[in-house]
Design a protein around this motif. Structure first.
Motif, PDB file in Angstrom:
ATOM      1  N   THR A 293      -1.586   1.545   4.172  1.00  0.00           N
ATOM      2  CA  THR A 293      -0.602   0.760   3.425  1.00  0.00           C
ATOM      3  C   THR A 293      -0.290   1.460   2.115  1.00  0.00           C
ATOM      4  N   ALA A 294       0.973   1.689   1.864  1.00  0.00           N
ATOM      5  CA  ALA A 294       1.392   2.385   0.644  1.00  0.00           C
ATOM      6  C   ALA A 294       1.282   1.482  -0.571  1.00  0.00           C
ATOM      7  N   ALA A 295       1.049   2.085  -1.718  1.00  0.00           N
ATOM      8  CA  ALA A 295       1.162   1.393  -2.999  1.00  0.00           C
ATOM      9  C   ALA A 295       2.586   1.585  -3.507  1.00  0.00           C
ATOM     10  N   GLN A 296       3.010   0.724  -4.428  1.00  0.00           N
ATOM     11  CA  GLN A 296       4.370   0.859  -4.957  1.00  0.00           C
ATOM     12  C   GLN A 296       4.582   2.234  -5.573  1.00  0.00           C
ATOM     13  N   ALA A 297       3.584   2.734  -6.296  1.00  0.00           N
ATOM     14  CA  ALA A 297       3.713   4.052  -6.933  1.00  0.00           C
ATOM     15  C   ALA A 297       3.884   5.153  -5.889  1.00  0.00           C
TER      16      ALA A 297
END
Length: 280
Positions: free
Chosen positions: A50-54
């Motif tokens: 899962t990606a982080a916003q950054a």
């Protein structure tokens, strides 16, 4: 992890791959420009992380498509709305989640729920709730705000006495025996359940150990009217609003409700669990 959440993560990964290939970058070139391991790019594109916003903002910038960052972040937020990790929800303690539950409950007229291992929050005594919150804080290593969380949970229970609302819950018999609290607290909790059997807004059924189960018991869940289902697991809470998802849980609830016992038969099961506590 929910199938819907995984599908959303795969969709986000597909969009990330599109941006990379359109920019003419290989996975290794993108990873190098971001200072990441190549495996991270692969995992994000294939829905295995899962990606982080950054991460998403950096990806868009590296691909020369900074204007796509908003789209990527929006996809991520949609995923997070459905799949709410306890780490994020309990970052400041349990009170915030209890207040969110109160707000959702105030919008609801008919509650249906199934619990396999504990007493539903709406039916908990303050002492039982305190033990549950303390155990949850210890396990998730979240801030302890037990007293505030208990007060918020008790405020939510005022809905039980409002005319026009219905609370239809089914418990597996195991929930009457789970020892998350001292025997004297459990005794008070079972007495509370007995008292709720006569409340005109509450329908409480218990699935006996001896019942022929229609489907395997996997986890507890709540259905709010016909618009929302919430499901808890160890690391996250799912908020499902898709009609197909809701229909699945409605069928599961109906199946358990059909094999549950009610009234004096439910009372006997509660009394047996209380007797099993022995002297304390």
């Amino acid at each position: 992890m929910s199938t819907d959440f995984q599908q959303a993560r795969l969709a986000l990964g597909t969009r990330l791959r599109e941006l990379r290939t359109e920019s003419g970058l290989t996975g290794r070139e993108l990873a190098a420009s971001l200072g990441w391991a190549h495996s991270k790019v692969s995992k994000l594109e294939n829905g295995r992380q899962t990606a982080a916003q950054a991460d998403l903002e950096a990806w868009a910038n590296a691909c020369g498509c900074s204007e796509a960052a908003g789209e990527l972040v929006s996809l991520l937020r949609t995923m997070e709305t459905r799949y709410r990790t306890w780490r994020r929800q309990l970052a400041s303690g349990h009170r915030a989640r209890q207040e969110a539950g109160l707000a959702e409950s105030q919008r609801t007229l008919v509650f249906r729920g199934f619990q396999d291992s504990c007493i539903p929050g709406l039916f908990q005594t303050a002492e039982y709730a305190r033990c549950m919150f303390a155990a949850g804080s210890a396990f998730h290593r979240s801030p302890r705000d037990t007293d505030e969380a208990v007060r918020a949970r008790i405020r939510r229970q005022e809905l039980l006495y409002e005319p026009g609302r219905r609370f239809r819950f089914v418990l597996w018999e195991a929930a009457l025996y789970m020892r998350i609290c001292p025997p004297e607290v459990m005794a008070g909790q079972l007495d509370r359940l007995t008292g709720l059997l006569g409340l005109d807004t509450v329908e409480l059924g218990i699935v006996p150990f001896s019942a022929q189960l229609p489907i395997p018991i996997a986890h507890g869940f709540w259905i709010y009217d016909e618009r929302l289902v919430t499901v808890e697991n160890l690391n996250a809470e799912l908020w499902l609003e898709d009609s197909a998802d809701i229909e699945v849980y409605e069928r599961a609830w109906d199946s358990f409700a059909e094999v549950a016992v009610y009234g004096h038969r439910a009372h006997r099961l509660i009394a047996a669990a209380r007797s099993a506590l022995g002297p304390y």
